[in-house]
Design a protein around this motif. Structure first.
Motif, short mmCIF file in Angstrom:
data_model
loop_
_atom_site.label_atom_id
_atom_site.label_comp_id
_atom_site.label_asym_id
_atom_site.label_seq_id
_atom_site.Cartn_x
_atom_site.Cartn_y
_atom_site.Cartn_z
N MET A 177 -61.41 14.09 -34.01
CA MET A 177 -60.94 13.39 -32.81
C MET A 177 -59.43 13.46 -32.70
O MET A 177 -58.87 13.63 -31.61
CB MET A 177 -61.39 11.93 -32.84
N GLY A 178 -58.74 13.36 -33.84
CA GLY A 178 -57.29 13.50 -33.84
C GLY A 178 -56.85 14.88 -33.38
O GLY A 178 -55.86 15.02 -32.66
N LYS A 179 -57.61 15.90 -33.79
CA LYS A 179 -57.29 17.26 -33.35
C LYS A 179 -57.47 17.42 -31.84
O LYS A 179 -56.69 18.11 -31.18
CB LYS A 179 -58.16 18.27 -34.08
N LEU A 180 -58.52 16.78 -31.32
CA LEU A 180 -58.76 16.88 -29.88
C LEU A 180 -57.66 16.20 -29.07
O LEU A 180 -57.30 16.65 -27.98
CB LEU A 180 -60.12 16.26 -29.53
N GLU A 181 -57.14 15.10 -29.61
CA GLU A 181 -56.11 14.34 -28.89
C GLU A 181 -54.70 14.88 -29.11
O GLU A 181 -53.74 14.31 -28.59
CB GLU A 181 -56.16 12.88 -29.32
N CYS A 252 -58.00 15.66 -19.35
CA CYS A 252 -58.09 15.88 -20.80
C CYS A 252 -58.74 14.68 -21.50
O CYS A 252 -59.58 14.86 -22.40
CB CYS A 252 -56.69 16.12 -21.38
N VAL A 253 -58.38 13.47 -21.09
CA VAL A 253 -58.97 12.28 -21.71
C VAL A 253 -60.48 12.22 -21.44
O VAL A 253 -61.28 11.92 -22.33
CB VAL A 253 -58.28 11.01 -21.17
N SER A 254 -60.86 12.55 -20.21
CA SER A 254 -62.28 12.56 -19.88
C SER A 254 -63.04 13.60 -20.69
O SER A 254 -64.16 13.36 -21.17
CB SER A 254 -62.45 12.85 -18.38
N LYS A 255 -62.44 14.78 -20.88
CA LYS A 255 -63.08 15.84 -21.67
C LYS A 255 -63.22 15.42 -23.13
O LYS A 255 -64.25 15.69 -23.77
CB LYS A 255 -62.24 17.11 -21.55
N ILE A 256 -62.19 14.77 -23.68
CA ILE A 256 -62.25 14.31 -25.08
C ILE A 256 -63.34 13.26 -25.25
O ILE A 256 -64.10 13.28 -26.23
CB ILE A 256 -60.87 13.77 -25.50
N ASP A 257 -63.44 12.33 -24.31
CA ASP A 257 -64.50 11.32 -24.40
C ASP A 257 -65.88 11.97 -24.40
O ASP A 257 -66.78 11.55 -25.14
CB ASP A 257 -64.38 10.35 -23.22
#
Length: 281
Positions: A177-181, A252-257
């Motif tokens: 998750m850290g990598k995605l953010e 980007c936030v929506s894609k990470i979720d």
């Protein structure tokens, strides 16, 4: 003899009358012919097709008009950029360029990280049934994305029990998750920084306007217009940059979720598969 002369006279009168009628008919016929010819000429003139402008010339005219419009638009943008103050406008533009670069890199990375979890789980289940845990590891290692990486970490702890697999999945899920953010904090920084720079330009522009009034000793529109205009342009530029970057940030936030939900759902299914595999051994 008198009767004979009378007959000759009567015949002459009748002959003259018929000749006059024939001449009159001829004149009327000529008049009608002239009228018909004139009408035909007028009709032919009206029916003559109007020469239309070739399609290629019309298309070239449209292209020239569009080119002129684009050139005018770019010229207006350039003039407003200079009028807003090259220093502040350059900083705001730099925020936009760097923010867009990070946003595009994040969008590409997040889309590449998307995995078909149903297909991956089906392959892992088949591998567990046919070749065991090692075959399942080979499947996850050859699959791209954070879900496959979490599966690999969990399968590596299979020898320590299902509980350790679950803990390993949770811990490594936080890492993924850290990598995605990664990089989102910079986009957020530029979203906040661009309007602040615009407001700073506004304040400086107003100060310049008051300095001009003080130097002139009188309030004249021509003296304060430049400073007020610069103030408004920098504010508008900062807000435009913030709005554009905010749209990319929200995507980007929506894609990470969405990816995190996939990871959690797939991890639960993987644990169930491992329990089932352990029971069937």
């Amino acid at each position: 003899m008198k009767k004979l002369l009378t007959l000759f006279a009567l015949a002459g009168v009748l002959n003259f009358g018929s000749t006059s009628v024939i001449f009159a008919q001829d004149e009327m016929g000529d008049a009608e012919t002239d009228t018909t010819e004139a009408t035909t000429e007028e009709a032919s003139e009206e029916m003559t097709p109007v020469e239309e402008e070739p399609a290629e010339e019309a298309a070239e005219d449209v292209i020239e008009v569009e080119s002129e419009g684009a050139a005018d638009y770019h010229q207006v943008i350039k003039e407003k950029f200079i009028e807003g103050g090259v220093g502040f406008m350059t900083v705001v533009l730099t925020c936009l360029i760097i923010g867009l670069a990070i946003s595009i890199e994040r969008i590409i990375t997040l889309n590449l990280a998307t995995t078909n979890t149903k297909k991956l789980l089906a392959n892992v289940e088949d591998a567990l049934q046919q070749g065991g845990v090692e075959a399942a590891k080979e499947v996850t290692r050859n699959t791209r994305g954070p879900v496959a990486s979490i599966f690999t970490q969990g399968l590596m702890r299979m020898s320590e029990g299902v509980d350790m697999v679950e803990k390993s999945i949770i811990a490594y899920g936080s890492v993924e998750m850290g990598k995605l953010e990664k990089g989102l904090v910079w986009i957020s920084l530029f979203i906040a920084l661009a309007p602040m720079l615009g407001f700073m330009g506004t304040v400086i522009g107003m100060i310049d306007a008051f300095d001009s009034i003080e130097a002139a000793g009188d309030i004249q529109p021509s003296l304060v217009a430049r400073g007020i205009k610069q103030a408004l342009l920098t504010t508008v530029a900062g807000l435009i940059v913030a709005v554009i970057l905010q749209l990319f940030y929200n995507y980007c936030v929506s894609k990470i979720d969405s990816l995190v939900n996939q990871m959690e759902d797939a991890s639960i299914t993987l644990v169930d598969l491992l329990v089932k595999h352990q029971l069937t051994k």
